[in-house]
Design an enzyme around this catalytic site. Structure first.
Site, PDB file in Angstrom:
ATOM      1  N   HIS A 103     -51.554   9.108 -17.264  1.00  0.00           N
ATOM      2  CA  HIS A 103     -52.492   9.118 -18.355  1.00  0.00           C
ATOM      3  C   HIS A 103     -52.222  10.115 -19.541  1.00  0.00           C
ATOM      4  O   HIS A 103     -51.505  11.031 -19.013  1.00  0.00           O
ATOM      5  CB  HIS A 103     -53.993   9.416 -17.683  1.00  0.00           C
ATOM      6  CG  HIS A 103     -55.259   9.005 -18.824  1.00  0.00           C
ATOM      7  ND1 HIS A 103     -55.205   9.942 -19.754  1.00  0.00           N
ATOM      8  CD2 HIS A 103     -55.793   8.145 -19.003  1.00  0.00           C
ATOM      9  CE1 HIS A 103     -56.272   9.582 -20.540  1.00  0.00           C
ATOM     10  NE2 HIS A 103     -56.603   8.442 -20.055  1.00  0.00           N
ATOM     11  N   GLY A 141     -60.632   4.884 -27.742  1.00  0.00           N
ATOM     12  CA  GLY A 141     -61.773   4.615 -28.520  1.00  0.00           C
ATOM     13  C   GLY A 141     -62.788   3.250 -28.528  1.00  0.00           C
ATOM     14  O   GLY A 141     -63.539   3.235 -29.427  1.00  0.00           O
ATOM     15  N   GLU A 161     -52.494   3.050 -24.601  1.00  0.00           N
ATOM     16  CA  GLU A 161     -53.245   3.735 -25.342  1.00  0.00           C
ATOM     17  C   GLU A 161     -52.863   4.737 -26.147  1.00  0.00           C
ATOM     18  O   GLU A 161     -51.967   5.559 -25.887  1.00  0.00           O
ATOM     19  CB  GLU A 161     -54.189   4.779 -24.075  1.00  0.00           C
ATOM     20  CG  GLU A 161     -55.039   3.841 -23.219  1.00  0.00           C
ATOM     21  CD  GLU A 161     -55.813   4.859 -22.385  1.00  0.00           C
ATOM     22  OE1 GLU A 161     -57.118   4.649 -22.784  1.00  0.00           O
ATOM     23  OE2 GLU A 161     -55.404   5.877 -21.718  1.00  0.00           O
ATOM     24  N   ASN A 206     -63.345   5.163 -16.888  1.00  0.00           N
ATOM     25  CA  ASN A 206     -62.643   6.270 -16.290  1.00  0.00           C
ATOM     26  C   ASN A 206     -63.607   7.445 -16.735  1.00  0.00           C
ATOM     27  O   ASN A 206     -63.819   7.986 -17.803  1.00  0.00           O
ATOM     28  CB  ASN A 206     -61.479   6.508 -17.334  1.00  0.00           C
ATOM     29  CG  ASN A 206     -60.567   7.814 -16.958  1.00  0.00           C
ATOM     30  OD1 ASN A 206     -60.995   8.805 -16.160  1.00  0.00           O
ATOM     31  ND2 ASN A 206     -59.547   7.914 -17.656  1.00  0.00           N
ATOM     32  N   LEU A 207     -64.262   8.244 -15.573  1.00  0.00           N
ATOM     33  CA  LEU A 207     -65.252   9.109 -15.624  1.00  0.00           C
ATOM     34  C   LEU A 207     -64.470  10.405 -16.078  1.00  0.00           C
ATOM     35  O   LEU A 207     -65.179  11.507 -16.290  1.00  0.00           O
ATOM     36  CB  LEU A 207     -65.826   9.174 -14.318  1.00  0.00           C
ATOM     37  CG  LEU A 207     -66.687   7.953 -13.979  1.00  0.00           C
ATOM     38  CD1 LEU A 207     -67.587   8.271 -12.933  1.00  0.00           C
ATOM     39  CD2 LEU A 207     -67.348   7.177 -15.308  1.00  0.00           C
ATOM     40  N   LYS A 208     -63.385  10.685 -16.031  1.00  0.00           N
ATOM     41  CA  LYS A 208     -62.502  11.862 -16.489  1.00  0.00           C
ATOM     42  C   LYS A 208     -63.026  13.008 -15.863  1.00  0.00           C
ATOM     43  O   LYS A 208     -63.620  12.967 -14.836  1.00  0.00           O
ATOM     44  CB  LYS A 208     -62.373  12.140 -17.919  1.00  0.00           C
ATOM     45  CG  LYS A 208     -61.614  10.985 -18.637  1.00  0.00           C
ATOM     46  CD  LYS A 208     -61.199  11.051 -20.029  1.00  0.00           C
ATOM     47  CE  LYS A 208     -60.483   9.824 -20.451  1.00  0.00           C
ATOM     48  NZ  LYS A 208     -60.140   9.980 -21.885  1.00  0.00           N
TER      49      LYS A 208
END
Ligand code: G3P
Length: 217
Positions: A93, A177, A141, A5-7
């Site tokens: 998300h 993490g 998550e 996930n490159l956010k």
């Protein structure tokens, strides 16, 4: 399967997103990693041109909505993604929550229009809703560990409870993490079929070495 996930990190948007996907494509074409072991989720502004440029790399969206084509300024519709040859997306998300009264209905709606969703959840109640909606995948998550460098695998009881609920009914992902090849191995040993990962890869000084470490477990 690892989702990178490159956010919206500076290190992974615009030209930097292109450099990352190019590096991953080179690793794949050189046979150093298998292309089916990972998917990249770039910022929506990067997604269309990356899809066109890198045909051998799996690319998915970070988000989509259940909005219809038409007068919906600023939203991403399933049809927008399909028009860019994108058929998978993250949804809900922790950094972009959409959980509400129409959660189950919206997941069903989006998937019925051709987009398979990996629905992110923070607890078992949310996982149960995503199961009810028959989400293609569900990702657990713990919010407090996102970007912390402390792996979700430090909470094995939570991971196992999640996996016990969803395994065999959907594709189970875990994330938050996850930073090293050893963390990836532990996720797999606990029974996760997929891992969502961002900062350890995006912020690595040597992204190629980090990709090899994470993908060759
Ligand atoms: O979508 C994955 C993400 O939320 C985990 O982020 O930085 O903890 O790997 P990170």
């Amino acid at each position: 399967m690892i989702i990178f996930n490159l956010k919206t990190y500076a290190e992974s948007t615009g030209k930097n997103a292109q450099n990352i996907v190019e590096m991953l494509e080179n690793l794949t074409s050189e046979g150093k990693v298998a292309g089916d072991k990972f998917t990249v989720a770039p910022s929506v502004l990067d997604i269309g041109h990356l899809r066109k440029q890198f045909r051998n790399i799996n690319i998915m969206s970070q988000n989509v909505s259940a909005k219809s084509p038409g007068s919906n300024t600023g939203w991403i519709t399933p049809e927008n993604l399909l028009g860019n040859e994108i058929t998978f997306s993250l949804y809900n998300h922790s950094e972009n929550r959409v959980l509400g009264s129409s959660f189950v209905e919206d997941i069903r709606n989006i998937q019925s229009r051709g987009i398979k969703l990996i629905v992110c959840v923070e607890n078992l109640d949310e996982a149960a809703l995503a199961l009810e909606a028959e989400a293609f995948g569900i990702a657990y998550e713990p919010k407090e560990l996102i970007g912390s460098g402390v792996s979700v695998t430090t909470k094995p009881d939570e991971v196992i409870a999640f996996l016990n609920l969803v395994k065999g009914r959907t594709m189970p992902f875990v994330g938050a993490g996850v930073s090293t090849g050893e963390d990836v191995l532990k996720c797999k040993e606990l029974g996760a079929e997929g891992i969502i990962l961002a900062s350890a890869f995006v912020k690595a000084q040597d992204k190629e070495a980090k990709a090899l470490e994470l993908l060759n477990v």
